[in-house]
Design an enzyme around this catalytic site. Structure first.
Site, PDB file in Angstrom:
ATOM      1  N   TYR A   1       0.862  -1.183   0.000  1.00  0.00           N
ATOM      2  CA  TYR A   1       0.000   0.000   0.000  1.00  0.00           C
ATOM      3  C   TYR A   1       0.895   1.228   0.000  1.00  0.00           C
ATOM      4  O   TYR A   1       1.910   1.280   0.689  1.00  0.00           O
ATOM      5  CB  TYR A   1      -0.878   0.005   1.264  1.00  0.00           C
ATOM      6  CG  TYR A   1      -1.705   1.259   1.430  1.00  0.00           C
ATOM      7  CD1 TYR A   1      -3.007   1.328   0.922  1.00  0.00           C
ATOM      8  CD2 TYR A   1      -1.201   2.377   2.100  1.00  0.00           C
ATOM      9  CE1 TYR A   1      -3.772   2.476   1.074  1.00  0.00           C
ATOM     10  CE2 TYR A   1      -1.956   3.529   2.244  1.00  0.00           C
ATOM     11  CZ  TYR A   1      -3.241   3.574   1.728  1.00  0.00           C
ATOM     12  OH  TYR A   1      -3.993   4.711   1.879  1.00  0.00           O
TER      13      TYR A   1
ATOM     14  N   GLU B   1      -3.547   7.580  -3.827  1.00  0.00           N
ATOM     15  CA  GLU B   1      -3.547   6.298  -3.126  1.00  0.00           C
ATOM     16  C   GLU B   1      -3.347   5.179  -4.141  1.00  0.00           C
ATOM     17  O   GLU B   1      -4.060   5.117  -5.153  1.00  0.00           O
ATOM     18  CB  GLU B   1      -4.877   6.111  -2.389  1.00  0.00           C
ATOM     19  CG  GLU B   1      -4.868   4.932  -1.430  1.00  0.00           C
ATOM     20  CD  GLU B   1      -6.183   4.819  -0.665  1.00  0.00           C
ATOM     21  OE1 GLU B   1      -7.256   4.996  -1.290  1.00  0.00           O
ATOM     22  OE2 GLU B   1      -6.144   4.559   0.549  1.00  0.00           O
TER      23      GLU B   1
END
Lengths: 307, 393
Positions: free
Chosen positions: B116, B204
């Site tokens: 991530y 993101e």
């Protein structure tokens, strides 16, 4: 006494020749504020006239400071030029720059804040209603009004108000004045995610000010500034403090008007902040109509007189 | 402002950030041309809507999954037909869902491990923060809550920019070495540049992946931009998809109104964001439910009030309206006149409670009283809120 500004503070207005800046410069002059200079690049040598007032305009903040001794600036310039205007005030060595401008890009403010590190200048805002130290005249005139707040709702006295939101500040001030409780200084720190002065900075000043007997702390969802202030209050502040947090009904992830008012995680919801307020001994206003009453409750329990 | 995944990935490519090869189609006819750009083999079919949770979403026609893995391009063609033009409901869309108007085909990359990576503003320090985790492909809030030790943060000094030692720190914490470390370092540096130069509010990448051959790719991309900075990025404004925005919110923005639809039945019209939020709160406090957030800004002119009423009335759930104006500088009588004219113009029949306070308020209230309209005056916010809640109950 008051915090940040007094009725004798000399202020200059950056963007005084614009509609917005001009309108509020006039209102400040009417309030009795010492507006001693205007700054608009290219219009140096002209005058800003209002009634019997004739305020000289300068090409730069440095020129204005040199000629008039102004120590505080109100920034009304449009968003694309606002960061530059703030830094010009910092470079000129002002004590305080109050940035009223709404809509400044976040990246600009990130850079401004970094560039201001270590400077003597304090920044209030941006996207804020400004700051008012009420005077003793009719409708609190004779005070110092910087920004866009309505002067007449104030009353000189002993309560400090700090908030991110403009109209919510007015609401609190109006409630106080209606109950004949005056204010030392009312401070809008602005609704943006990156701002100069925090709730905590202002709380510290109010705590140190002997004339301030009680404090209203108004916050919103988003960020942790209110929580930081509350924890400090618990440790260091013995004055009565009332608090209110707006946005209990705001859905997560949606920006509520103010760029900073957005719930990102579990910590920055209204419920979480209210819980911290209670834990820190702050009397929480149940509704926005209850802000002045909440302070009265807190003052009564601590045996403090607010008037 | 939000953009679609395919737009975000095109932006990534401009900044040298590796993404799987992909192609879009907005009509069934265009599926074949789009797929022709991709190599034979496993293919992903991805519905393009702004909301997250697409993979676990369900279409209103019963088809499950807004993101699908297909073994062949032939399968992808068939699956795409089930998505395009249909409405996808995810955890983030609300029950109404969003109509899928674009399909994005990408090569289905072979995944060694998922990570991530995100860049956003750290409000506490007023600096950009890079957030990375070894737990890719998961809900990051869950990771932060359950396994905070697997979440790494690096705060970037905006004066210097992202420093090499910080990149090395992230790579080390993610456990990457060799060619993976080299590729990840390049990707992180480019991603930061993309964030900074485009005035992004948040980037993101979930998941970021490594492949068996050592490549590091952004498998998904979610990018939003600071709306205050759009004036200097016309190329980003061009990416705006009005289909993804609430039509009432678009209408509101034309009149400098800030409007957000909610689920309740008491509409509110307020000046100032803080006061508008608190008005919603006080409605709920007295047992009602707010239908919207609506900030008319510092002014509240007649034209704005008329536009606001029309937008409010476009929501069929609304059973009553609360107007709460603190006229600080503005003359309350001017505002009152605007409200009266607006009510007459839109032919308002719903209960309306008006709370007016501030400059010249006596004259303003007199104007409301003399209007002959069935509006009710509230003295304080609490009084006004209780009145409207009672009226719609």
């Amino acid at each position: 006494m008051a915090i940040l500004i007094t009725p004798s503070t000399k202020i200059l207005v950056q963007g005084i020749t614009g509609d917005f800046g001009g309108r509020h410069a006039k209102l400040s002059l009417d309030y009795g504020t010492q507006v001693v200079a205007g700054v608009t690049p290219g219009k140096g040598g002209l005058f800003f006239e209002h009634g019997t007032h004739k305020v000289p305009i300068f090409n730069s903040v440095a020129d204005a400071v040199k000629a008039t001794g102004a120590t505080v600036s109100a920034v009304f310039v449009p968003p694309p030029f606002a960061a530059d205007a703030i830094l010009e005030g910092v470079d000129a060595g002002l004590d305080l720059v109050v940035a009223i401008t709404e809509g400044i890009p976040v990246r600009d403010m990130v850079r401004v804040k970094r560039a201001m590190a270590g400077s003597k200048t304090r920044l209030l805002g941006p996207n804020c209603p400004g700051v008012v130290t009420p005077g003793n005249g009719k409708d609190s005139s004779g005070g110092c009004r910087i920004g866009i707040a309505p002067g007449y709702i104030h009353k000189n006295g002993h309560v400090g108000v700090v908030s991110r939101s403009g109209t919510l500040t007015y609401e609190a001030v109006f409630q106080l004045t209606s109950k004949n409780i005056g204010q030392t200084t009312c401070v809008g720190i602005g609704g943006d995610p990156v701002n100069g002065t925090s709730h905590l900075d202002i709380i510290k000043l109010f705590n140190a000010d002997p004339e301030t007997h009680g404090i209203i702390l108004i916050g919103e969802i988003g960020g942790n500034a209110e929580v930081e202030a509350a924890r400090w209050i618990k440790e260091h502040c013995t004055k009565p403090v009332a608090g209110f947090i707006a946005g209990a009904t705001a859905p997560a992830g949606r920006r509520m008007g103010h760029a900073g008012a957005i719930v990102g995680g579990a910590e920055d919801t209204a419920a979480a902040k209210i819980a911290v307020f209670k834990e820190c001994g702050i009397e929480v206003a149940v509704t926005p109509s209850d802000m002045a009453d909440a302070l009265l409750r807190s003052a009564k329990s601590k045996g403090v007189t607010l008037t | 402002m939000n953009i679609h995944e395919y737009q975000a990935k095109a932006l990534f490519e401009k900044f040298g950030i590796a993404v799987p090869k992909g192609a879009t189609a907005t009509t069934p006819e265009a599926f074949i041309t789009a797929l022709a750009d991709l190599p034979e083999g496993p293919t992903m079919v991805k519905s393009q809507i702004h909301a997250g949770g697409r993979g676990k979403g369900t279409f209103t026609n019963g088809f499950k999954g807004g993101v699908k893995f297909c073994k062949t391009k032939h399968d992808a063609l068939e699956i795409a037909g089930k998505m395009l033009g249909n409405t996808l409901v995810t955890a983030q869309t609300g029950p109404a869902g969003r109509k899928v108007q674009t399909i994005y085909f990408t090569v289905a990359s072979e995944i060694k491990k998922e990570y991530y990576l995100a860049i956003l503003l750290d409000r506490n320090s007023s600096k950009p923060v890079i957030v990375a985790s070894t737990e890719g492909g998961m809900d990051i809030e869950t990771v932060a809550h359950d396994t905070p030790e697997k979440l790494f943060k690096v705060i970037v000094d905006p004066a210097y920019g992202l420093a090499d030692f910080q990149v090395r720190e992230l790579i080390t914490k993610l456990g990457l070495t060799g060619v993976e470390a080299k590729n990840a370092g390049k990707l992180i540096r480019n991603l930061y540049q993309c964030y900074w130069e485009t005035d992004a509010a948040m980037i993101e990448v979930n998941p970021l992946i490594t492949t068996p051959t050592g490549d590091v790719l952004a498998l998904d991309a979610k990018v939003s931009f600071d709306s205050n900075a759009l004036y200097r990025h016309p190329e980003i404004v061009a990416l705006r998809d009005l289909n993804e925005e609430d039509s009432k919110e678009i209408e509101a923005s034309k009149y400098s109104l800030s409007y957000i639809a909610l689920d309740g039945n008491i509409a509110c019209l307020v000046n100032g964001a803080g006061l508008a939020m608190s008005t919603m709160d006080i409605i709920q406090h007295f047992g009602g439910t707010p239908a919207n957030f609506l900030d008319v800004g510092g002014g509240a002119t007649k034209a704005q009030v008329i536009a606001a009423f029309k937008i409010i009335l476009g929501d069929k759930n609304v059973k009553g309206i609360l107007v709460n104006i603190f006229g600080g500088i503005m003359d309350c009588n001017v505002i009152a006149t605007g409200i009266v004219e607006a009510v007459k113009e839109v032919g308002l029949t719903l209960p309306l409670v008006v709370r007016l306070e501030g400059n010249n308020v006596v004259a303003g209230k007199a104007t409301l009283d003399a209007s002959g309209l069935a509006l009710i005056s509230g003295s304080t916010m609490a009084d006004a809120a209780q009145k409207i809640v009672k009226l719609v109950a």
